[in-house]
Design a protein around this motif. Structure first.
Motif, PDB file in Angstrom:
ATOM      1  N   GLY A 130       9.830  35.000 -40.885  1.00 42.07           N
ATOM      2  CA  GLY A 130       9.984  35.964 -39.795  1.00 42.07           C
ATOM      3  C   GLY A 130       8.856  35.877 -38.796  1.00 42.07           C
ATOM      4  N   TRP A 131       7.639  35.735 -39.302  1.00 46.03           N
ATOM      5  CA  TRP A 131       6.477  35.606 -38.428  1.00 46.03           C
ATOM      6  C   TRP A 131       6.560  34.320 -37.605  1.00 46.03           C
ATOM      7  N   ALA A 132       6.899  33.212 -38.256  1.00 42.03           N
ATOM      8  CA  ALA A 132       7.014  31.936 -37.537  1.00 42.03           C
ATOM      9  C   ALA A 132       8.119  32.010 -36.481  1.00 42.03           C
ATOM     10  N   GLY A 133       9.215  32.687 -36.829  1.00 41.63           N
ATOM     11  CA  GLY A 133      10.308  32.839 -35.875  1.00 41.63           C
ATOM     12  C   GLY A 133       9.889  33.623 -34.643  1.00 41.63           C
ATOM     13  N   LEU A 134       9.102  34.669 -34.858  1.00 43.42           N
ATOM     14  CA  LEU A 134       8.614  35.463 -33.730  1.00 43.42           C
ATOM     15  C   LEU A 134       7.704  34.631 -32.831  1.00 43.42           C
ATOM     16  N   VAL A 135       6.810  33.855 -33.424  1.00 43.35           N
ATOM     17  CA  VAL A 135       5.908  33.008 -32.636  1.00 43.35           C
ATOM     18  C   VAL A 135       6.710  31.986 -31.831  1.00 43.35           C
ATOM     19  N   TYR A 136       7.698  31.353 -32.473  1.00 45.83           N
ATOM     20  CA  TYR A 136       8.507  30.362 -31.757  1.00 45.83           C
ATOM     21  C   TYR A 136       9.296  31.019 -30.620  1.00 45.83           C
ATOM     22  N   TYR A 137       9.837  32.191 -30.879  1.00 49.22           N
ATOM     23  CA  TYR A 137      10.591  32.900 -29.831  1.00 49.22           C
ATOM     24  C   TYR A 137       9.714  33.157 -28.611  1.00 49.22           C
ATOM     25  N   CYS A 138       8.482  33.599 -28.838  1.00 48.03           N
ATOM     26  CA  CYS A 138       7.568  33.880 -27.725  1.00 48.03           C
ATOM     27  C   CYS A 138       7.195  32.600 -26.981  1.00 48.03           C
ATOM     28  N   CYS A 139       6.966  31.520 -27.718  1.00 50.18           N
ATOM     29  CA  CYS A 139       6.641  30.241 -27.078  1.00 50.18           C
ATOM     30  C   CYS A 139       7.823  29.743 -26.247  1.00 50.18           C
ATOM     31  N   HIS A 140       9.015  29.857 -26.812  1.00 48.29           N
ATOM     32  CA  HIS A 140      10.214  29.428 -26.088  1.00 48.29           C
ATOM     33  C   HIS A 140      10.405  30.256 -24.828  1.00 48.29           C
ATOM     34  N   LYS A 141      10.238  31.552 -24.955  1.00 41.06           N
ATOM     35  CA  LYS A 141      10.433  32.439 -23.804  1.00 41.06           C
ATOM     36  C   LYS A 141       9.404  32.161 -22.708  1.00 41.06           C
ATOM     37  N   CYS A 142       8.180  31.849 -23.096  1.00 43.35           N
ATOM     38  CA  CYS A 142       7.123  31.566 -22.125  1.00 43.35           C
ATOM     39  C   CYS A 142       7.525  30.441 -21.172  1.00 43.35           C
ATOM     40  N   PHE A 143       8.016  29.337 -21.727  1.00 40.91           N
ATOM     41  CA  PHE A 143       8.335  28.174 -20.901  1.00 40.91           C
ATOM     42  C   PHE A 143       9.771  28.215 -20.370  1.00 40.91           C
ATOM     43  N   ALA A 144      10.713  28.668 -21.182  1.00 39.34           N
ATOM     44  CA  ALA A 144      12.107  28.720 -20.729  1.00 39.34           C
ATOM     45  C   ALA A 144      12.289  29.722 -19.596  1.00 39.34           C
ATOM     46  N   ASP A 145      11.604  30.866 -19.672  1.00 42.26           N
ATOM     47  CA  ASP A 145      11.704  31.849 -18.592  1.00 42.26           C
ATOM     48  C   ASP A 145      11.090  31.315 -17.306  1.00 42.26           C
ATOM     49  N   PHE A 146      10.011  30.535 -17.437  1.00 42.02           N
ATOM     50  CA  PHE A 146       9.406  29.929 -16.244  1.00 42.02           C
ATOM     51  C   PHE A 146      10.393  28.988 -15.564  1.00 42.02           C
ATOM     52  N   VAL A 147      11.088  28.182 -16.350  1.00 40.34           N
ATOM     53  CA  VAL A 147      12.094  27.274 -15.798  1.00 40.34           C
ATOM     54  C   VAL A 147      13.217  28.062 -15.143  1.00 40.34           C
ATOM     55  N   ARG A 148      13.731  29.052 -15.852  1.00 37.80           N
ATOM     56  CA  ARG A 148      14.838  29.855 -15.333  1.00 37.80           C
ATOM     57  C   ARG A 148      14.472  30.519 -14.011  1.00 37.80           C
ATOM     58  N   ASP A 149      13.302  31.148 -13.947  1.00 36.18           N
ATOM     59  CA  ASP A 149      12.889  31.839 -12.731  1.00 36.18           C
ATOM     60  C   ASP A 149      12.645  30.860 -11.588  1.00 36.18           C
ATOM     61  N   SER A 150      12.065  29.707 -11.887  1.00 32.59           N
ATOM     62  CA  SER A 150      11.798  28.705 -10.847  1.00 32.59           C
ATOM     63  C   SER A 150      13.097  28.168 -10.260  1.00 32.59           C
ATOM     64  N   LEU A 151      14.095  27.946 -11.122  1.00 34.91           N
ATOM     65  CA  LEU A 151      15.381  27.435 -10.640  1.00 34.91           C
ATOM     66  C   LEU A 151      16.105  28.446  -9.765  1.00 34.91           C
ATOM     67  N   LYS A 152      15.746  29.717  -9.905  1.00 35.56           N
ATOM     68  CA  LYS A 152      16.365  30.757  -9.079  1.00 35.56           C
ATOM     69  C   LYS A 152      15.579  31.025  -7.799  1.00 35.56           C
ATOM     70  N   THR A 153      14.358  30.488  -7.709  1.00 35.47           N
ATOM     71  CA  THR A 153      13.504  30.775  -6.541  1.00 35.47           C
ATOM     72  C   THR A 153      13.215  29.492  -5.769  1.00 35.47           C
ATOM     73  N   ASP A 154      11.981  28.976  -5.838  1.00 35.14           N
ATOM     74  CA  ASP A 154      11.621  27.847  -4.981  1.00 35.14           C
ATOM     75  C   ASP A 154      12.382  26.560  -5.291  1.00 35.14           C
ATOM     76  N   MET A 155      12.758  26.343  -6.565  1.00 34.31           N
ATOM     77  CA  MET A 155      13.471  25.111  -6.905  1.00 34.31           C
ATOM     78  C   MET A 155      14.955  25.185  -6.596  1.00 34.31           C
ATOM     79  N   GLN A 156      15.425  26.349  -6.217  1.00 29.15           N
ATOM     80  CA  GLN A 156      16.837  26.482  -5.848  1.00 29.15           C
ATOM     81  C   GLN A 156      17.120  25.751  -4.538  1.00 29.15           C
ATOM     82  N   ASP A 157      16.189  25.838  -3.611  1.00 28.82           N
ATOM     83  CA  ASP A 157      16.305  25.110  -2.339  1.00 28.82           C
ATOM     84  C   ASP A 157      14.954  24.457  -2.067  1.00 28.82           C
ATOM     85  N   ILE A 158      14.778  23.264  -2.599  1.00 30.16           N
ATOM     86  CA  ILE A 158      13.490  22.585  -2.539  1.00 30.16           C
ATOM     87  C   ILE A 158      13.081  22.293  -1.105  1.00 30.16           C
TER      88      ILE A 158
END
Length: 221
Positions: A67-95
């Protein structure tokens, strides 16, 4: 492999977005392993295992540690995946609109001479702080197939030369502490560490769990 660096064009978009997403999300697993292998987390995991074993035998230990390892992985995934998601909706949407309209902004891609395949990217945006003008380096990605070829250095030099020609005083950038190879490259090219902070697009408690910090660097030109 012969590579060339040129300005971004609209037909590059699909390949650029794919390369950007892969280049950022590949840091999820190293982020997780770095966090879990830290002395603090090793001790915490051991403590959870012992507690679980005492309370409910081996299965309890497995559940708590997993459970602890799963929580750590979830946070790591969210850190980078959310950055990608937000970037694709903002500046990378129209480069082109985000990086190619203003004369002191630019977005470059690196491609193979023989096939024209895009294997790297980097961007710069002009900033002002009072009377000072400087450039901020963004979206630096090099494909795994072209690392250790000097392409990263060439792209950083492209940004430095571009900013110097426009009379800017320095180039700044921000990267994550997980991206150790990129940090080493920037240091080799004369960038100095300015500060580290934990501000990101995810909740502060999640960022703390990942043990990732944002490393801000700059180089005078």
């Amino acid at each position: 492999m012969e590579l060339t660096i040129r300005r971004y064009q609209d037909p590059d978009k699909e390949t650029v977005l794919s390369l950007f997403s892969q280049g950022i999300e590949e840091h999820i697993w190293p982020c997780f392993t770095n966090a879990m292998s830290s002395p603090l987390y090793l001790c915490f995991s051991l403590g959870l295992g012992v507690t679980g074993y005492l309370l409910a035998s081996g299965l309890g230990a497995l559940v708590l540690v997993s459970g602890w390892a799963g929580l750590v992985y979830y946070c790591c995934h969210k850190c980078f995946a959310d950055f990608v998601r937000d970037s694709l909706k903002t500046d990378m949407q129209d480069i082109a609109a985000s990086f190619m309209v203003q004369p002191d902004d630019c977005f470059w891609v690196a491609e193979t001479v023989t096939t024209g395949k895009v294997v790297g990217m980097v961007a710069v945006v002009a900033k002002k702080n009072g009377a000072e003008r400087y450039g901020e380096l963004f979206r630096m990605i090099v494909s795994s197939a072209t690392r250790r070829t000097g392409l990263g250095s060439r792209m950083v030099h492209t940004v430095l030369d571009f900013c110097k020609q426009r009379g800017m005083s320095k180039v700044t950038l921000g990267t994550t502490s997980t991206q150790t190879a990129a940090i080493a490259l920037y240091r080799k090219m004369g960038f100095k560490h300015v500060r580290s902070d934990s501000k990101a697009r995810i909740a502060n408690w999640m960022m703390k769990i990942t043990r990732v910090t944002i490393v801000v660097m700059e180089k005078s030109i």
